[in-house]
Design a protein around this motif. Structure first.
Motif, PDB file in Angstrom:
ATOM      1  N   UNK A 132       0.827  -1.198   0.000  1.00  8.69           N
ATOM      2  CA  UNK A 132       0.000   0.000   0.000  1.00  8.69           C
ATOM      3  C   UNK A 132       0.863   1.250   0.000  1.00  8.69           C
ATOM      4  N   UNK A 133       0.371   2.279  -0.678  1.00  8.03           N
ATOM      5  CA  UNK A 133       1.062   3.557  -0.663  1.00  8.03           C
ATOM      6  C   UNK A 133       0.970   4.191   0.713  1.00  8.03           C
ATOM      7  N   UNK A 134       2.001   4.949   1.061  1.00  2.75           N
ATOM      8  CA  UNK A 134       1.995   5.733   2.288  1.00  2.75           C
ATOM      9  C   UNK A 134       1.891   7.195   1.889  1.00  2.75           C
ATOM     10  N   UNK A 135       1.041   7.939   2.567  1.00  5.48           N
ATOM     11  CA  UNK A 135       0.894   9.357   2.246  1.00  5.48           C
ATOM     12  C   UNK A 135      -0.557   9.753   2.132  1.00  5.48           C
ATOM     13  N   UNK A 136      -0.804  10.911   1.551  1.00  5.96           N
ATOM     14  CA  UNK A 136      -2.145  11.481   1.487  1.00  5.96           C
ATOM     15  C   UNK A 136      -2.992  10.812   0.409  1.00  5.96           C
ATOM     16  N   UNK A 137      -4.116  10.164   0.785  1.00  2.36           N
ATOM     17  CA  UNK A 137      -4.998   9.576  -0.233  1.00  2.36           C
ATOM     18  C   UNK A 137      -5.562  10.622  -1.184  1.00  2.36           C
TER      19      UNK A 137
END
Length: 444
Positions: free
Chosen positions: A99-104
């Protein structure tokens, strides 16, 4: 961008492997839920959901998967499709499963930009995660393109050095050779895939900063030949202001959401993911989260630098790493899936520096020697004598070029204040690399 739930499944590629961490996170964000809300709806702990989304749990219990499936509203038919997915229409570099980390919301803005522009350029310094973001966005919009996604690596091509015609041909050859793989067969009896003007595909041209003129010429040819094709280019420096949309990929935030633990700061979260929960250091790091946050701050929130530091922890305790810097010499990887200039902080910075002209290099070295890490333009123009350098450019005219390379960064809190990219001073002052003679590689 507003999507209904059915479109959410299409956005994720048509079939949702419910146990895939990236798709778990994407479905949660599609519903607009936090991890805490999903925990409440599913009956699982926040820690379990976090570990699943971070990829720390590779083989989750079936009972946990069932709880998530029920909470997210995945139907039996959709789950059966997930267990027997169709082959992805994808050629070339692969999108990671984690999964990406950061602002959806920032991520979804990029998705919208790629959907609505035929050309989108992802800009940012080396190690900021341009490739990772481009591949993830491509995976999310792949269902929009009948012929899928083609991700082409350009970082191993030779720098242009005035030969952009050769590099244009090299880019087009790679694209067309890879484009032919997996397309529908052409006319009966020919056995040759049909590559025609109706080709409907998303191209990702990765690592293009060293061939700016060549890749832009190739882009113009591709857009003229294939009107339905959309293109993402990743590059460390700005290529054009007149075509498509430029989007800057930002380092990971160092702040955690209000009311959340420090481990939820995106930079810290990524660091802990790469350390892994099964390593001896993981338990100690959970107790030393302020040290992890400080390390991420010194690394500038750059994902690749954070990954290098996590690898370094196999041999060096975090307290010792912080007491010595960390230094560029600590930050490297033996991962041969990376290009050579991506395997260490030093090589990454020098790769960008080597693309500059002599004048740009001299200015960078002058900035690196300043006593403060932050400076104003007066400090680099002080003492400049136009009469003594009639043929040389005023240093003030070179600043915008250095900003475009991401070697020089603006201070967001103070207009017209600047600083070198993380570790820029250390690498420039220690490299011992001679400044190129006139006629060597030049910016632009």
């Amino acid at each position: 961008m507003t999507l209904d739930y059915t479109d959410g499944f299409a956005l994720l590629g048509g079939h949702l492997p419910v146990w895939n961490s990236r798709r778990f996170a994407a479905l949660r964000m599609q519903r607009g839920w936090t991890q805490e809300e999903l925990a409440e709806y599913s009956g699982l702990s926040v820690r379990t959901i976090r570990n699943l989304e971070l990829g720390r749990v590779q083989n989750p219990r079936r009972s946990s998967v069932d709880l998530l499936v029920n909470a997210l509203g995945v139907t039996d038919e959709q789950q059966q499709c997930a267990e027997s997915p169709e082959p992805a229409r994808w050629r070339g570099l692969q999108a990671p499963d984690s999964a990406l980390v950061g602002s959806p919301s920032a991520h979804q803005q990029l998705v919208h930009t790629v959907r609505t522009h035929r050309l989108t350029t992802f800009l940012g310094p080396g190690g900021v995660g341009k490739t990772r973001m481009a591949l993830d966005v491509a995976a999310q919009v792949s269902h929009l393109f009948r012929d899928g996604v083609e991700a082409v690596e350009l970082g191993d091509l030779d720098p242009e050095d005035g030969r952009h015609g050769e590099q244009t041909a090299a880019v087009l050859e790679r694209v067309r050779r890879q484009m032919a793989r997996g397309l529908a067969p052409g006319r009966p009896g020919t056995g040759t895939p049909e590559i025609g003007p109706d080709t409907d595909m998303l191209l990702v041209l990765d690592n293009a900063e060293h061939i700016p003129a060549g890749v832009m010429a190739a882009t113009r040819e591709l857009q003229a030949a294939f009107p339905a094709v959309h293109i993402i280019i990743t590059t460390r420096r700005r290529l054009t202001e007149r075509m498509g949309a430029n989007r800057e990929i930002q380092p990971l935030p160092l702040e955690h959401p209000p009311g959340e633990p420090l481990s939820r700061a995106p930079a810290v979260e990524l660091f802990l993911r790469h350390v892994g929960s099964a390593t001896p250091a993981a338990t100690e790091l959970e107790k030393d989260l302020p040290l992890v946050a400080e390390l991420c701050r010194r690394l500038g929130g750059l994902p690749r630098y954070i990954e290098f530091a996590a690898e370094c922890l196999r041999a060096i305790p975090i307290r010792l790493m912080l007491s010595y810097g960390p230094t560029p010499e600590m930050l490297w990887s033996n991962d041969h899936a990376l290009l050579r200039h991506q395997r260490s902080v030093t090589d990454s910075i020098l790769w960008s520096v080597d693309l500059l002209s002599k004048d740009h290099r001299l200015l960078l070295e002058r900035i690196a020697a300043l006593p403060s890490r932050r400076f104003v333009l007066d400090e680099i123009s002080a003492g400049y004598d136009r009469s003594a350098h009639p043929e040389g450019p005023n240093p003030l005219t070179l600043v915008s070029d250095l900003l475009d390379t991401s070697l020089l960064l603006p201070d967001p809190a103070h207009p017209y204040h600047y600083r070198l990219a993380p570790f820029g001073s250390e690498v420039l002052l220690r490299s011992g690399r001679p400044t190129p003679e006139p006629g060597g590689p030049a910016l632009g």
